[in-house]
Enzyme design. Structure first.
Site, PDB file in Angstrom:
ATOM      1  N   ARG A 136       0.949  -1.158   0.232  1.00 33.11           N
ATOM      2  CA  ARG A 136      -0.027  -0.058   0.071  1.00 33.11           C
ATOM      3  C   ARG A 136       0.907   1.372  -0.148  1.00 33.11           C
ATOM      4  O   ARG A 136       0.717   2.116  -0.802  1.00 33.11           O
ATOM      5  CB  ARG A 136      -0.925  -0.059   1.273  1.00 33.11           C
ATOM      6  CG  ARG A 136      -2.131  -0.965   1.179  1.00 33.11           C
ATOM      7  CD  ARG A 136      -3.130  -0.956   2.100  1.00 33.11           C
ATOM      8  NE  ARG A 136      -2.781  -1.308   3.771  1.00 33.11           N
ATOM      9  CZ  ARG A 136      -2.787  -2.278   4.055  1.00 33.11           C
ATOM     10  NH1 ARG A 136      -3.181  -3.366   3.426  1.00 33.11           N
ATOM     11  NH2 ARG A 136      -2.344  -2.686   5.251  1.00 33.11           N
TER      12      ARG A 136
ATOM     13  N   LYS B 250     -10.796  15.683   5.224  1.00 33.05           N
ATOM     14  CA  LYS B 250     -11.809  15.370   4.319  1.00 33.05           C
ATOM     15  C   LYS B 250     -13.014  14.450   5.300  1.00 33.05           C
ATOM     16  O   LYS B 250     -12.564  13.643   5.939  1.00 33.05           O
ATOM     17  CB  LYS B 250     -11.484  14.781   3.202  1.00 33.05           C
ATOM     18  CG  LYS B 250     -12.585  14.036   2.370  1.00 33.05           C
ATOM     19  CD  LYS B 250     -12.134  13.147   1.139  1.00 33.05           C
ATOM     20  CE  LYS B 250     -12.914  11.802   1.464  1.00 33.05           C
ATOM     21  NZ  LYS B 250     -12.532  10.779   0.438  1.00 33.05           N
TER      22      LYS B 250
ATOM     23  N   LYS C  77     -16.375  19.748  -2.003  1.00 33.26           N
ATOM     24  CA  LYS C  77     -16.102  18.713  -2.957  1.00 33.26           C
ATOM     25  C   LYS C  77     -17.319  17.864  -3.458  1.00 33.26           C
ATOM     26  O   LYS C  77     -17.898  16.851  -2.639  1.00 33.26           O
ATOM     27  CB  LYS C  77     -15.240  17.489  -2.333  1.00 33.26           C
ATOM     28  CG  LYS C  77     -14.814  16.371  -3.051  1.00 33.26           C
ATOM     29  CD  LYS C  77     -13.716  15.604  -2.514  1.00 33.26           C
ATOM     30  CE  LYS C  77     -13.398  14.231  -3.376  1.00 33.26           C
ATOM     31  NZ  LYS C  77     -12.230  13.625  -2.947  1.00 33.26           N
TER      32      LYS C  77
HETATM   33  P1  13P Z   1     -13.265   9.082  -6.505  1.00 34.48           P
HETATM   34  O1  13P Z   1     -12.632  10.281  -7.181  1.00 34.48           O
HETATM   35  O2  13P Z   1     -12.574   7.986  -6.843  1.00 34.48           O
HETATM   36  O3  13P Z   1     -14.716   9.288  -6.419  1.00 34.48           O
HETATM   37  O4  13P Z   1     -12.836   9.308  -5.312  1.00 34.48           O
HETATM   38  C1  13P Z   1     -12.706  10.661  -4.535  1.00 34.48           C
HETATM   39  C2  13P Z   1     -13.305  10.487  -3.115  1.00 34.48           C
HETATM   40  O5  13P Z   1     -12.261  11.198  -2.379  1.00 34.48           O
HETATM   41  C3  13P Z   1     -14.094  10.049  -2.615  1.00 34.48           C
HETATM   42  O6  13P Z   1     -14.446  10.365  -1.344  1.00 34.48           O
END
Ligand code: 13P
Length: 336
Positions: free
Chosen positions: A44, A133, A216
């Site tokens: 990973r 996030k 986002k």
């Molecule tokens: P994806 O761009 O693969 O949707 O992932 C973004 C992400 O951080 C989802 O929480």
């Protein structure tokens, strides 16, 4: 300019975007096993380190979202956050603990992780994180997302964002309306607008400084199983309409998730959004799969070939960066 606004702009400005490398160990295991690589701590880290030390980090990646395991790992004597900072990017961290069954509407999800969050945030700050996030997730069907799901997730996102700013970091607020289902783009537009508006109502109630928040969202798309597919021009128009109507002007920028779109689709749609951008927001990417898929596929077959893996990633990141400036084209996509 306040410090949180400054960090947001450092992450998003000048055609830079975010590399979402915060897959939980469970998700990362699925990704690695899908390309027949055993998921262990070493593998990973090895894949992620290849990305974090690639050339495109300097010009294309303003921020990297990490997972708890990664932010505590090291590269020799260097921490992973130091490796990211060395390349001019800001280190971020996923702080939610996942989407769980929503009591009262068991087919929907509520994102958890508020208990003990203030303490965890302090620890992540010490480890070098400057943004975070939290992802709320919403399904579309005739009855969903329910008011309960929309309100509960918005409330959690706002409580999270407020705590993050208190700790001196920028919260990414991610309300993801999933593309699963056979709904039309019009329904996606309506539901996404409702979800985003509710999030900002709660952020304001919780006294979150909007100039230090990154949104986002998903793009406005037809459901993955919908027979009718709108084109990229329409995706861009509907996405811009939704964001213009739902997002307060104080927000410094918007960084889209890719949500299951292919790498090229996610790039083309972002490019058109920027070409047509009639908002005052920076519009960029915070892609997981749409930045990593190609590189992961290559690496899985050539696990020692870090340079080759980085070449694939650099191309993808360069294409996304061009799209963030509205300067991407199909011809450039094919130049490798
Ligand atoms: P994806 O761009 O693969 O949707 O992932 C973004 C992400 O951080 C989802 O929480």
């Amino acid at each position: 300019m306040n410090e949180l606004n400054k960090i947001s702009l450092q992450i998003l400005s000048g055609g830079k975007g975010i590399l979402a490398a915060d897959e939980s160990t469970g998700t990362m295991t699925k990704r690695l096993e899908s390309v027949n690589v055993p998921s262990n701590e070493k593998n990973r880290l090895s894949f992620r380190k290849a990305l974090f030390s690639s050339e495109s980090m300097k010009n294309c990646i303003g921020g990297v979202i990490l997972y708890d395991e990664t932010i505590k790992q090291t590269d020799g004597s260097k921490s992973i956050t130091e490796l990211i900072n060395e390349n001019g990017a800001v280190a971020g961290i996923k702080v939610d603990t996942g989407a769980k069954t929503l009591s009262g509407s068991p087919e929907e999800k509520i994102t958890e992780g508020l208990d003990g969050l203030r303490e965890r945030l302090k620890e992540y700050y010490k480890l070098g994180a400057r943004f975070t996030k939290w992802r709320g997730v919403y399904n579309i069907s005739e009855t969903y997302p329910s008011k309960l799901c929309i309100h509960s997730n918005a409330h959690a996102l706002a409580r999270y964002a407020s705590l993050v700013q208190e700790c001196g970091m920028v919260p990414i607020v991610e309300p993801e309306v999933l593309m699963d289902g056979d709904h039309s783009a019009d329904v996606c537009y309506k539901k996404t607008s409702e979800v985003i508006k509710r999030c900002f109502e709660e952020l304001v109630i919780h006294k979150v400084d909007l100039s230090g928040v990154i949104l986002k969202p998903n793009m406005i798309l037809d459901g993955a199983k919908s027979k009718k597919k709108i084109n990229s021009e329409e995706v861009a128009d509907l996405t811009l309409k939704c964001l213009n109507e739902s997002v307060p002007k104080e927000i410094p920028g918007i960084a889209f998730l890719s949500g299951g779109q292919s790498e090229v689709q996610a790039t083309e749609n972002l490019n058109l959004i920027n070409k047509k951008n009639n908002t005052n927001f920076i519009m960029t990417y915070s892609y997981g799969r749409a930045l990593q898929q190609g590189a992961l596929k290559y690496w899985s077959k050539n696990i020692e070939d870090i340079t080759g893996t980085q070449k694939v990633f650099n191309h993808r990141a360069n294409m996304c960066s061009l799209a963030a400036k509205g300067k991407w084209s199909k011809e450039l996509e094919l130049q490798n």
